[in-house]
Structures are given as C-alpha cells and as structure tokens.
Design a protein around this motif. Structure first.
Motif, PDB file in Angstrom:
ATOM      1  N   GLN A   8       0.831  -1.200   0.000  1.00  0.00           N
ATOM      2  CA  GLN A   8       0.000   0.000   0.000  1.00  0.00           C
ATOM      3  C   GLN A   8       0.867   1.253   0.000  1.00  0.00           C
ATOM      4  OE1 GLN A   8      -3.187   0.447  -0.475  1.00  0.00           O
ATOM      5  NE2 GLN A   8      -2.940   2.652  -0.267  1.00  0.00           N
ATOM      6  N   GLN A   9       1.930   1.216   0.803  1.00  0.00           N
ATOM      7  CA  GLN A   9       2.842   2.361   0.826  1.00  0.00           C
ATOM      8  C   GLN A   9       3.512   2.550  -0.530  1.00  0.00           C
ATOM      9  OE1 GLN A   9       5.356   2.904   4.456  1.00  0.00           O
ATOM     10  NE2 GLN A   9       4.356   1.025   5.117  1.00  0.00           N
ATOM     11  N   MET A  10       3.796   1.423  -1.193  1.00  0.00           N
ATOM     12  CA  MET A  10       4.408   1.499  -2.518  1.00  0.00           C
ATOM     13  C   MET A  10       3.492   2.225  -3.491  1.00  0.00           C
ATOM     14  SD  MET A  10       7.129   0.606  -4.129  1.00  0.00           S
ATOM     15  CE  MET A  10       7.738   0.328  -5.776  1.00  0.00           C
ATOM     16  N   VAL A  11       2.207   1.890  -3.428  1.00  0.00           N
ATOM     17  CA  VAL A  11       1.229   2.563  -4.286  1.00  0.00           C
ATOM     18  C   VAL A  11       1.220   4.058  -3.986  1.00  0.00           C
ATOM     19  CG1 VAL A  11      -1.236   2.802  -4.779  1.00  0.00           C
ATOM     20  CG2 VAL A  11      -0.218   0.527  -4.594  1.00  0.00           C
ATOM     21  N   GLU A  12       1.236   4.379  -2.691  1.00  0.00           N
ATOM     22  CA  GLU A  12       1.195   5.787  -2.291  1.00  0.00           C
ATOM     23  C   GLU A  12       2.460   6.525  -2.729  1.00  0.00           C
ATOM     24  OE1 GLU A  12       0.584   5.620   1.891  1.00  0.00           O
ATOM     25  OE2 GLU A  12      -1.470   4.851   1.721  1.00  0.00           O
ATOM     26  N   ILE A  13       3.607   5.859  -2.599  1.00  0.00           N
ATOM     27  CA  ILE A  13       4.864   6.492  -3.003  1.00  0.00           C
ATOM     28  C   ILE A  13       4.878   6.740  -4.506  1.00  0.00           C
ATOM     29  CG2 ILE A  13       7.333   6.059  -3.289  1.00  0.00           C
ATOM     30  CD1 ILE A  13       6.769   6.966  -0.556  1.00  0.00           C
ATOM     31  N   LYS A  14       4.409   5.741  -5.277  1.00  0.00           N
ATOM     32  CA  LYS A  14       4.354   5.920  -6.729  1.00  0.00           C
ATOM     33  C   LYS A  14       3.411   7.059  -7.097  1.00  0.00           C
ATOM     34  CE  LYS A  14       5.735   1.417  -8.508  1.00  0.00           C
ATOM     35  NZ  LYS A  14       5.354   0.238  -9.306  1.00  0.00           N
ATOM     36  N   GLU A  15       2.302   7.117  -6.356  1.00  0.00           N
ATOM     37  CA  GLU A  15       1.347   8.202  -6.597  1.00  0.00           C
ATOM     38  C   GLU A  15       2.007   9.552  -6.330  1.00  0.00           C
ATOM     39  OE1 GLU A  15      -2.622   9.741  -7.386  1.00  0.00           O
ATOM     40  OE2 GLU A  15      -1.661   7.824  -7.784  1.00  0.00           O
ATOM     41  N   GLN A  16       2.752   9.623  -5.229  1.00  0.00           N
ATOM     42  CA  GLN A  16       3.456  10.865  -4.905  1.00  0.00           C
ATOM     43  C   GLN A  16       4.491  11.206  -5.974  1.00  0.00           C
ATOM     44  OE1 GLN A  16       5.127  10.496  -0.974  1.00  0.00           O
ATOM     45  NE2 GLN A  16       3.173   9.866  -0.090  1.00  0.00           N
ATOM     46  N   ALA A  17       5.146  10.172  -6.501  1.00  0.00           N
ATOM     47  CA  ALA A  17       6.186  10.401  -7.503  1.00  0.00           C
ATOM     48  C   ALA A  17       5.612  10.943  -8.801  1.00  0.00           C
ATOM     49  CB  ALA A  17       6.933   9.098  -7.778  1.00  0.00           C
ATOM     50  N   GLU A  18       4.327  10.679  -9.037  1.00  0.00           N
ATOM     51  CA  GLU A  18       3.705  11.086 -10.295  1.00  0.00           C
ATOM     52  C   GLU A  18       2.930  12.395 -10.175  1.00  0.00           C
ATOM     53  OE1 GLU A  18       1.242   7.730 -11.026  1.00  0.00           O
ATOM     54  OE2 GLU A  18       2.862   6.497 -11.856  1.00  0.00           O
ATOM     55  N   ARG A  19       2.770  12.889  -8.963  1.00  0.00           N
ATOM     56  CA  ARG A  19       1.896  14.037  -8.742  1.00  0.00           C
ATOM     57  C   ARG A  19       2.679  15.287  -8.374  1.00  0.00           C
ATOM     58  NH1 ARG A  19      -3.417  13.140 -10.509  1.00  0.00           N
ATOM     59  NH2 ARG A  19      -3.766  10.895 -10.348  1.00  0.00           N
ATOM     60  N   ASP A  20       2.159  16.413  -8.809  1.00  0.00           N
ATOM     61  CA  ASP A  20       2.709  17.710  -8.430  1.00  0.00           C
ATOM     62  C   ASP A  20       2.288  18.020  -6.999  1.00  0.00           C
ATOM     63  OD1 ASP A  20       3.803  20.433  -8.904  1.00  0.00           O
ATOM     64  OD2 ASP A  20       1.696  20.989  -8.679  1.00  0.00           O
ATOM     65  N   SER A  21       3.246  18.382  -6.165  1.00  0.00           N
ATOM     66  CA  SER A  21       2.957  18.541  -4.737  1.00  0.00           C
ATOM     67  C   SER A  21       2.022  19.712  -4.450  1.00  0.00           C
ATOM     68  CB  SER A  21       4.265  18.722  -3.954  1.00  0.00           C
ATOM     69  OG  SER A  21       4.978  19.854  -4.435  1.00  0.00           O
ATOM     70  N   LEU A  22       2.040  20.748  -5.278  1.00  0.00           N
ATOM     71  CA  LEU A  22       1.198  21.918  -5.017  1.00  0.00           C
ATOM     72  C   LEU A  22      -0.245  21.697  -5.456  1.00  0.00           C
ATOM     73  CD1 LEU A  22       0.911  24.903  -4.136  1.00  0.00           C
ATOM     74  CD2 LEU A  22       1.550  25.548  -6.483  1.00  0.00           C
ATOM     75  N   THR A  23      -0.426  21.077  -6.613  1.00  0.00           N
ATOM     76  CA  THR A  23      -1.764  21.019  -7.217  1.00  0.00           C
ATOM     77  C   THR A  23      -2.431  19.650  -7.147  1.00  0.00           C
ATOM     78  OG1 THR A  23      -0.843  20.462  -9.378  1.00  0.00           O
ATOM     79  CG2 THR A  23      -1.096  22.807  -8.854  1.00  0.00           C
ATOM     80  N   GLY A  24      -1.629  18.597  -7.012  1.00  0.00           N
ATOM     81  CA  GLY A  24      -2.192  17.250  -7.007  1.00  0.00           C
ATOM     82  C   GLY A  24      -2.415  16.676  -8.395  1.00  0.00           C
ATOM     83  N   ILE A  25      -2.222  17.482  -9.448  1.00  0.00           N
ATOM     84  CA  ILE A  25      -2.322  16.929 -10.802  1.00  0.00           C
ATOM     85  C   ILE A  25      -0.980  16.296 -11.162  1.00  0.00           C
ATOM     86  CG2 ILE A  25      -4.095  18.582 -11.493  1.00  0.00           C
ATOM     87  CD1 ILE A  25      -1.938  20.150 -12.995  1.00  0.00           C
ATOM     88  N   TYR A  26      -0.913  15.680 -12.345  1.00  0.00           N
ATOM     89  CA  TYR A  26       0.319  15.001 -12.727  1.00  0.00           C
ATOM     90  C   TYR A  26       1.479  15.987 -12.851  1.00  0.00           C
ATOM     91  CZ  TYR A  26      -2.375  10.785 -13.613  1.00  0.00           C
ATOM     92  OH  TYR A  26      -3.169   9.684 -13.464  1.00  0.00           O
ATOM     93  N   ASN A  27       2.693  15.462 -12.609  1.00  0.00           N
ATOM     94  CA  ASN A  27       3.878  16.310 -12.699  1.00  0.00           C
ATOM     95  C   ASN A  27       4.612  16.085 -14.023  1.00  0.00           C
ATOM     96  OD1 ASN A  27       5.205  13.860 -12.365  1.00  0.00           O
ATOM     97  ND2 ASN A  27       5.800  14.251 -10.248  1.00  0.00           N
ATOM     98  N   ARG A  28       5.693  16.792 -14.182  1.00  0.00           N
ATOM     99  CA  ARG A  28       6.445  16.743 -15.442  1.00  0.00           C
ATOM    100  C   ARG A  28       6.970  15.342 -15.732  1.00  0.00           C
ATOM    101  NH1 ARG A  28      11.043  21.148 -17.129  1.00  0.00           N
ATOM    102  NH2 ARG A  28      11.842  20.101 -18.994  1.00  0.00           N
ATOM    103  N   ARG A  29       7.423  14.671 -14.697  1.00  0.00           N
ATOM    104  CA  ARG A  29       7.966  13.317 -14.874  1.00  0.00           C
ATOM    105  C   ARG A  29       6.918  12.376 -15.463  1.00  0.00           C
ATOM    106  NH1 ARG A  29      10.987   9.732 -10.291  1.00  0.00           N
ATOM    107  NH2 ARG A  29      10.590   7.681 -11.144  1.00  0.00           N
ATOM    108  N   TYR A  30       5.741  12.358 -14.850  1.00  0.00           N
ATOM    109  CA  TYR A  30       4.672  11.484 -15.348  1.00  0.00           C
ATOM    110  C   TYR A  30       4.256  11.903 -16.758  1.00  0.00           C
ATOM    111  CZ  TYR A  30       0.153   9.187 -15.805  1.00  0.00           C
ATOM    112  OH  TYR A  30      -0.896   8.428 -16.266  1.00  0.00           O
ATOM    113  N   LEU A  31       4.132  13.205 -16.962  1.00  0.00           N
ATOM    114  CA  LEU A  31       3.735  13.726 -18.275  1.00  0.00           C
ATOM    115  C   LEU A  31       4.672  13.230 -19.366  1.00  0.00           C
ATOM    116  CD1 LEU A  31       2.252  15.816 -20.174  1.00  0.00           C
ATOM    117  CD2 LEU A  31       4.023  17.447 -19.448  1.00  0.00           C
ATOM    118  N   GLU A  32       5.959  13.401 -19.151  1.00  0.00           N
ATOM    119  CA  GLU A  32       6.927  13.033 -20.191  1.00  0.00           C
ATOM    120  C   GLU A  32       6.910  11.534 -20.467  1.00  0.00           C
ATOM    121  OE1 GLU A  32      10.526  14.707 -18.651  1.00  0.00           O
ATOM    122  OE2 GLU A  32      10.156  16.679 -19.552  1.00  0.00           O
TER     123      GLU A  32
END
Length: 483
Positions: A306-330
């Motif tokens: 479960q933590q792995m899912v959450e960490i991956k989610e954090q890795a893909e999300r922009d911390s300010l807005t919660g939408i996807y970040n540049r890494r996930y986008l690219e």
C-alpha cells in the motif's frame, strides 16, 4: 605404509569435523555446512552418536549464522529427542544458546537471556571460550533490544575477553562483539567512541570472512553517518550492506527487511524519489521472502504494498496542485505518441501559462499565486475525460494537457473549450477577486509531423510564444511543417 599409521574411519571423520569447525569459526559457512552434513552421516554409519549430535548442533549454529533460521530451529527442536533416542547426554553448553535463540524468536526474552547466561557460565567453566563468547554476544543483543545499553557494553567487553582467551581464532564472534559495541555507543550518541571502534576494525582481514557481520558493520556506518546528517554517505553504506546480503545469499530476511527500511528512511531524507521507489521495491521483495519464514509478516507486506502505491502516486503528482507532474507527463505522453505513431492515430498537445503571472505574485503575494495555480489545475482536471487526457503542471505557471484518441479537429475543439473556460476565470483569494487569462499553444502529432513528445511540446511551445507575441490571452495552433 605401516598399517598403524593409517587413520581409522573415525579419525578421518573427526579430522573433517575439526576442519569444519575451523571454517565455521572463520565464517566460511558455505564450506563448513556441507562438511558437517557429510560427517554427521558418516558418524551415524559407524554408530558414533555423540559425534552425530555434536555435528547436529554445530549445523544449527552455522545455519543461524547464515540467517537460515528455519533450518537452525528445526535442528534445535530435533536435538534433545535425538539425544534421548541414542541415550546421549546433551551438550548443554552448546544447546543452550540455540534454545535461547528459539525463545527470543518467540519473544520470550527472559527465558532466552537465562539460557544465554547458563551457556556462558558452562562454557567459561569448561574453558570453551568460543561458546562463552557466542552466548555473551547473544545476551548482549537482547539487552540492546531492551535498551539496557550499559549492560550490552559490559557483556560485549566480556565476550572480547573470552575471544582473546580462546586458542582458536574467532573472527565471527569478534565481529559480532565489535558491532554490538558500536550499536550500543551509537544508541547513547557517543559518536566519538563509536568512531574509535570503527577505526579498530577498518582494514582487518578477518572481517571479510564474516559476511553477515560485515554487512552489519556497513549498516552501522550508515547509522553513524545518518546521525551526522551526512545522508549521501549513509545511503552508500546502507546500499553496501544490502549488496553483501545479496552477494552472499544471507537468508536472514528479517534483518534484510530492517536494513532496507533504514535505507528507505535515508532515501526520504535525501528527498530522492527514485531512490525511495527502488528501495521500496526491494523492501517488498524482502518481505515476500520473509513470509516463507514467518506468516505474520503478511500484514507487513500488505502495508508495504500500500505504501508502494502511495509512493508511486506521490512520484507522479505535483505537490502543489495534485495533478500530474512533469515526470509522469513526459513518460506517459511519450508512450501515447509512440503508440499513436504505430497506429496512425493523433495526439493533441496544449501548452498554456497564466498571463502576467509575476504581476499576480507581486501584487497579491506568493500565497495568492499558489492559490491561483491550484484553482486553475482543479478546473482543468474537472473538465476533461481522465481516461484519455493528461493534465500536468510542467513547471511554474505552465501547464500541459494531452488528448489522445481524437482527430486533430476534435483535439483542437477540446483545447478551445478548455481555453475558453480558463480565460473567463475569476479566482477568490481572501476576499480578493483575481481575474486571470491564459495564453495557449496547440500542436497535433498527425498534422505537425512529430513523432516524439519532445517534438510535439516544442511545436506547442512555438505556438504559445506566438500567442504571447500577438497580445496574450489567445490560442494559437502550431504552423504545419512540411515533411
């Protein structure tokens, strides 16, 4: 050769056991365990049951040292029934440490400590200093877990004294004692004293014959550097500890999981999401292996997943807005465009930013600017079809929206609808109304002859620049480029 000089079968087997004992003391368990297994069978074949049981308990100890607790405890449980069957008096000096480990594994720590004390006293009385040192180290380990650090230090100093008295070299026990001493000193934040012990073992050849303890030493180095807040060095040391576990196929999965948990903590302190993700994956694998030895770890595995899912989610999300970040986008947009190119489909990219965003920050403050970005992101996300659209913050006040499974005309229509929505926004912030407008550039993979996300983004960026040059607050479609 004189017949009297030919060793008897017993003497030959005994010589094998003596060699295995030496190898075991040097930490060379991959050599000692097969020799002890063969010797045990050979002794049984000639009816020497005292020696059979001696090999039996030696095997249990060696399995413990390589971290194969399952095999070690199975042998311990078999020992006394085998003694009774063959009418042999148990060797309690050697049995008690293993029984202590069994009780410690069951979390019956007082019983475990009593067995370790008894074994030490028997070993010391019989001048079996190897057994005495081993028991003292085990006792010290339990007192450390109980945070009785002064008692830990006293026990390891006594263990080192026993090691000095032993006629045989005992590198494993010495390594173990030194590591326990360092661990207790670090727990008391006596960093200078811990460094002194580290210095006393650096470059010592015997450490390399005790892989598990050497891994423990690197683990302690990681803790030492963590306390010094030198996290890069701490991470390197922890990685080295884990590498040794893997190289030497040490089966103490509980310890491996603990080390990886520590490595994860260090990775988080480094704020390095790649290291966090890789370590989490390794941690989950260690817990899976641990399940074979302890079914109670299934909960820990589920929690880690479960933590792995959450960490991956954090890795893909922009911390300010919660939408996807540049890494996930690219990553994701590149996959979409690659697939679209193979199937002759279209992907539309809309790049936009907030007009005169610096003025908003300067006039209303950065908190207001952050609020505007968050509000705009929320509006974008709510007005797209998530399954076929990526909404991402590219950086600062720049956003990218990617549409797939649409023709260029349909993609442009979606981009225009989004542009119209965002251009009429008024954002409320602390009773202040902040009107915003955006400039947008749009590109289509089919129309603009682009095969990669980088090319598509560049085309959209050129169109965005044209929107800015032509007065802002407008949408521009990238110019078609000839093949």
């Amino acid at each position: 050769m004189d017949a009297t000089s030919i060793p008897s079968p017993y003497e030959q087997i005994k010589k094998t056991v003596d060699t295995a004992h030496l190898l075991s003391n040097e930490g060379r368990y991959e050599e000692s365990i097969p020799m002890l297994r063969v010797a045990k069978m050979d002794f049984e074949a000639i009816g020497c049951y005292i020696d059979v049981l001696h090999c039996h308990i030696m095997l249990a100890k060696d399995f413990f040292h390589i971290g194969d607790l399952k095999s070690a405890f199975q042998l311990v449980n078999e020992y006394e029934p085998l003694c009774a069957r063959h009418q042999v008096t148990p060797d309690y000096a050697k049995l008690y440490p293993m029984l202590g480990l069994l009780y410690a594994n069951r979390q019956q720590y007082e019983k475990a400590k009593n067995y370790f004390r008894e074994s030490y006293l028997l070993g010391f009385k019989e001048q079996d200093y190897a057994t005495a040192a081993h028991s003292l180290n085990l006792y010290a380990s339990l007192t450390f877990n109980e945070k009785q650090f002064d008692e830990t230090l006293a026990a390891v100093d006594l263990a080192i004294e026993c090691i000095d008295r032993a006629t045989l070299s005992l590198p494993v026990e010495l390594c173990c004692a030194k590591n326990l001493k360092i661990r207790a000193l670090l727990a008391q934040h006596r960093l200078a004293d811990a460094k002194h012990v580290f210095d006393s073992i650096n470059g010592r050849d015997f450490y390399h014959s005790a892989a598990k303890e050497l891994a423990n030493t690197y683990n302690l180095y990681a803790l030492y550097y963590t306390l010094l807040e030198e996290f890069e060095q701490a991470f390197r040391m922890q990685k080295q500890a884990v590498r040794l576990f893997r190289e030497h196929q040490i089966k103490d999965y509980q310890l491996l999981a603990t080390m990886l948990e520590q490595q994860l903590t260090i990775a988080k302190k480094l704020n390095n999401i790649d290291k966090v993700l890789i370590t989490y994956e390794e941690y989950v694998e260690a817990l899976k292996a641990l399940i074979e030895y302890n079914a109670n770890e299934e909960f820990a595995l589920a929690s880690a997943n479960q933590q792995m899912v959450e960490i991956k989610e954090q890795a893909e999300r922009d911390s300010l807005t919660g939408i996807y970040n540049r890494r996930y986008l690219e990553d994701t947009a590149s996959q979409w465009i690659e697939k679209a190119h193979e199937t002759n489909d279209n992907v539309t990219i809309a790049l936009f930013d907030i007009d005169k965003f610096k003025r908003i920050n300067d006039t209303y403050g950065h908190l207001a600017g952050d609020h505007v970005i968050q509000y705009l992101a929320m509006k974008c996300k709510k007005n797209v079809v998530e399954e076929t659209t990526i909404v991402a913050r590219y950086g600062g006040d720049e956003f990218v929206v990617v549409f797939k499974q649409l023709t260029p005309l349909e993609g442009l229509e979606r981009a225009e609808n989004l542009f119209t929505l965002l251009s009429s926004l008024v954002v409320d912030f602390e009773k202040i109304k902040i009107p915003i407008s955006v400039s947008m550039g749009v590109a289509h993979t089919q129309v603009h002859n682009v095969h990669t996300f980088k090319q598509a983004l560049q085309a959209a960026d050129e169109a965005l620049y044209a929107s800015k040059q032509n007065g802002r607050g407008r949408l521009t479609v990238a110019q078609k480029k000839e093949v």
